[in-house]
Write a protein that holds these residues in place. Sequence first.
Motif, PDB file in Angstrom:
ATOM      1  N   UNK A 112       0.845  -1.193   0.000  1.00 54.31           N
ATOM      2  CA  UNK A 112       0.000   0.000   0.000  1.00 54.31           C
ATOM      3  C   UNK A 112       0.879   1.241   0.000  1.00 54.31           C
ATOM      4  N   UNK A 113       0.243   2.420  -0.040  1.00 50.22           N
ATOM      5  CA  UNK A 113       1.059   3.640  -0.158  1.00 50.22           C
ATOM      6  C   UNK A 113       1.884   3.864   1.111  1.00 50.22           C
ATOM      7  N   UNK A 114       1.372   3.421   2.280  1.00 52.61           N
ATOM      8  CA  UNK A 114       2.196   3.506   3.500  1.00 52.61           C
ATOM      9  C   UNK A 114       2.151   2.171   4.221  1.00 52.61           C
ATOM     10  N   UNK A 115       3.230   1.875   4.936  1.00 54.92           N
ATOM     11  CA  UNK A 115       3.235   0.648   5.730  1.00 54.92           C
ATOM     12  C   UNK A 115       2.381   0.875   6.983  1.00 54.92           C
ATOM     13  N   UNK A 116       1.874  -0.207   7.572  1.00 55.20           N
ATOM     14  CA  UNK A 116       0.859  -0.037   8.610  1.00 55.20           C
ATOM     15  C   UNK A 116       1.387   0.351   9.987  1.00 55.20           C
ATOM     16  N   UNK A 117       2.655   0.734  10.123  1.00 58.69           N
ATOM     17  CA  UNK A 117       3.196   1.095  11.440  1.00 58.69           C
ATOM     18  C   UNK A 117       3.976   2.396  11.340  1.00 58.69           C
ATOM     19  N   UNK A 118       4.016   3.091  12.479  1.00 58.31           N
ATOM     20  CA  UNK A 118       4.784   4.338  12.513  1.00 58.31           C
ATOM     21  C   UNK A 118       6.073   4.147  13.302  1.00 58.31           C
ATOM     22  N   UNK A 119       6.033   3.321  14.378  1.00 57.56           N
ATOM     23  CA  UNK A 119       7.261   3.188  15.177  1.00 57.56           C
ATOM     24  C   UNK A 119       8.086   1.984  14.744  1.00 57.56           C
ATOM     25  N   UNK A 120       9.361   2.066  15.078  1.00 62.55           N
ATOM     26  CA  UNK A 120      10.332   1.111  14.534  1.00 62.55           C
ATOM     27  C   UNK A 120      10.307  -0.246  15.230  1.00 62.55           C
ATOM     28  N   UNK A 121      10.800  -1.221  14.487  1.00 59.55           N
ATOM     29  CA  UNK A 121      10.918  -2.588  15.005  1.00 59.55           C
ATOM     30  C   UNK A 121      12.380  -2.939  15.238  1.00 59.55           C
ATOM     31  N   UNK A 122      12.573  -3.906  16.149  1.00 56.37           N
ATOM     32  CA  UNK A 122      13.922  -4.412  16.403  1.00 56.37           C
ATOM     33  C   UNK A 122      14.238  -5.602  15.498  1.00 56.37           C
ATOM     34  N   UNK A 123      13.203  -6.377  15.194  1.00 55.77           N
ATOM     35  CA  UNK A 123      13.376  -7.537  14.310  1.00 55.77           C
ATOM     36  C   UNK A 123      12.192  -7.580  13.346  1.00 55.77           C
ATOM     37  N   UNK A 124      12.477  -7.781  12.070  1.00 60.18           N
ATOM     38  CA  UNK A 124      11.395  -7.955  11.085  1.00 60.18           C
ATOM     39  C   UNK A 124      11.609  -9.267  10.340  1.00 60.18           C
ATOM     40  N   UNK A 125      10.593 -10.087  10.322  1.00 61.77           N
ATOM     41  CA  UNK A 125      10.570 -11.284   9.469  1.00 61.77           C
ATOM     42  C   UNK A 125       9.739 -10.940   8.241  1.00 61.77           C
ATOM     43  N   UNK A 126      10.360 -10.978   7.078  1.00 63.90           N
ATOM     44  CA  UNK A 126       9.651 -10.698   5.820  1.00 63.90           C
ATOM     45  C   UNK A 126       9.975 -11.860   4.891  1.00 63.90           C
ATOM     46  N   UNK A 165      17.274  -6.150  12.885  1.00 66.69           N
ATOM     47  CA  UNK A 165      17.585  -7.345  12.084  1.00 66.69           C
ATOM     48  C   UNK A 165      16.427  -7.663  11.154  1.00 66.69           C
ATOM     49  N   UNK A 166      16.771  -7.930   9.899  1.00 69.17           N
ATOM     50  CA  UNK A 166      15.761  -8.330   8.912  1.00 69.17           C
ATOM     51  C   UNK A 166      16.051  -9.754   8.457  1.00 69.17           C
ATOM     52  N   UNK A 167      15.027 -10.605   8.518  1.00 72.62           N
ATOM     53  CA  UNK A 167      15.132 -11.940   7.941  1.00 72.62           C
ATOM     54  C   UNK A 167      14.266 -12.007   6.698  1.00 72.62           C
ATOM     55  N   UNK A 168      14.840 -12.517   5.616  1.00 71.99           N
ATOM     56  CA  UNK A 168      14.056 -12.789   4.404  1.00 71.99           C
ATOM     57  C   UNK A 168      13.959 -14.298   4.241  1.00 71.99           C
ATOM     58  N   UNK A 169      13.169 -14.757   3.278  1.00 69.55           N
ATOM     59  CA  UNK A 169      13.116 -16.184   2.981  1.00 69.55           C
ATOM     60  C   UNK A 169      14.478 -16.652   2.474  1.00 69.55           C
ATOM     61  N   UNK A 170      14.733 -17.956   2.558  1.00 71.69           N
ATOM     62  CA  UNK A 170      16.087 -18.446   2.273  1.00 71.69           C
ATOM     63  C   UNK A 170      16.501 -18.203   0.818  1.00 71.69           C
ATOM     64  N   UNK A 171      15.547 -17.981  -0.090  1.00 74.39           N
ATOM     65  CA  UNK A 171      15.938 -17.716  -1.480  1.00 74.39           C
ATOM     66  C   UNK A 171      15.763 -16.249  -1.849  1.00 74.39           C
ATOM     67  N   UNK A 172      15.582 -15.374  -0.859  1.00 76.77           N
ATOM     68  CA  UNK A 172      15.312 -13.961  -1.155  1.00 76.77           C
ATOM     69  C   UNK A 172      16.495 -13.080  -0.744  1.00 76.77           C
ATOM     70  N   UNK A 173      16.690 -12.015  -1.497  1.00 73.24           N
ATOM     71  CA  UNK A 173      17.790 -11.070  -1.253  1.00 73.24           C
ATOM     72  C   UNK A 173      17.238  -9.656  -1.276  1.00 73.24           C
ATOM     73  N   UNK A 174      17.782  -8.720  -0.446  1.00 71.69           N
ATOM     74  CA  UNK A 174      17.346  -7.336  -0.603  1.00 71.69           C
ATOM     75  C   UNK A 174      17.808  -6.808  -1.949  1.00 71.69           C
TER      76      UNK A 174
END
Length: 306
Positions: free
Chosen positions: A232-246, A274-283
């Motif tokens: 969407x045009x904005x992500x659904x949160x305003x404050x920061x995360x320490x860990x994101x699983x995407x 820290x950001x985790x992506x799926x094992x076959x995904x790269x930023x």
Amino acid sequence: MPLNPLPKPFAIPLTVVSSGKPGQNQPAVTNQASSSIDYAYLRALVFQQSQNVLDPSRDYLFETRLAKLLRNEGLTRLEELVQILKLKRSPILERAVAEAMTINETSFFRDSRPFELLRAELMPTLIESRRLIRTLRVWSAACSTGQEAYSIGMLLLEHFPLLATWNLKIEGTDICNEVVQRCQSATYHRIEMNRGLPARNIVRFFDHHGEDWTAKPELRALCNFRQANLCGSVLPFASRFDVIFLRNVMLYFSQETRKQLLANIHRLLAPDGILFLGSSEQPADPTIWTSHLAGGTCYFRPRQPS
Ligand SMILES: C[S@@+](CC[C@H](N)C(=O)[O-])C[C@H]1O[C@@H](n2cnc3c(N)ncnc32)[C@H](O)[C@@H]1O
């Protein structure tokens, strides 16, 4: 009324086909190939709603995935649904089509290495650096039916009991309303429980009734779930995360969508997060991320300005 605006790769093509009748081999103009189902329209609609790119070779999936929606709408044929979509342009129906086409495959502690790395290395460091503010926020983005979020919750409760007195939250989001409701029910069938969940976790964190198991209040209290579109045009949160699983969602997006999403995610991650992506995904953009190999897996941190 045309579906508008259509992204370029999805502009609905007009194809010239033969009528196939002897002596009447005049070209006829139809929508997309020889099928009477306008799959190109459906693909474009799904892209517009969820940014999921569906390959034409998998058009057959529309029949099975939209069968329930057809029944609910009192329809018997996919062609009828497409006609109604074109005529009515109903946002509710369009969203329902996109949601029905999502792939919700998941399991508890899926690809166990990120969880093991969190437990053994990353979480102790994060906890140490946040010991004064005693706040920790984790996001399971595209959480499907919630097993990822609850796995993180179980890991934290089991291995870091001091967090019980912290302000600890695990947010789970998904575009699909049906799976978000499953997350909120925190109830899983025996077969889902048997995929990746150690017996000790089942005993400690779930109550059993018949073939179903429901997470106990201690675990449920950690997790919030809501419907949200990552594109969407904005992500659904305003404050920061320490860990994101995407994990295991970017593979459904175009390169452009991935790049935009990761730029937004970057803004929502703490500088030492820290950001985790799926094992076959790269930023997509290494200029804003650093990658780290550890514990047989890869994780990402926001690149600090030099
Ligand atoms: C394969 S599941 C991955 C679940 C979990 N992250 C895992 O790795 O086990 C992908 C999920 O992404 C969700 N999804 C797809 N497009 C999305 C979007 N644009 N915004 C938010 N969620 C989306 C789907 O509904 C689906 O539940």
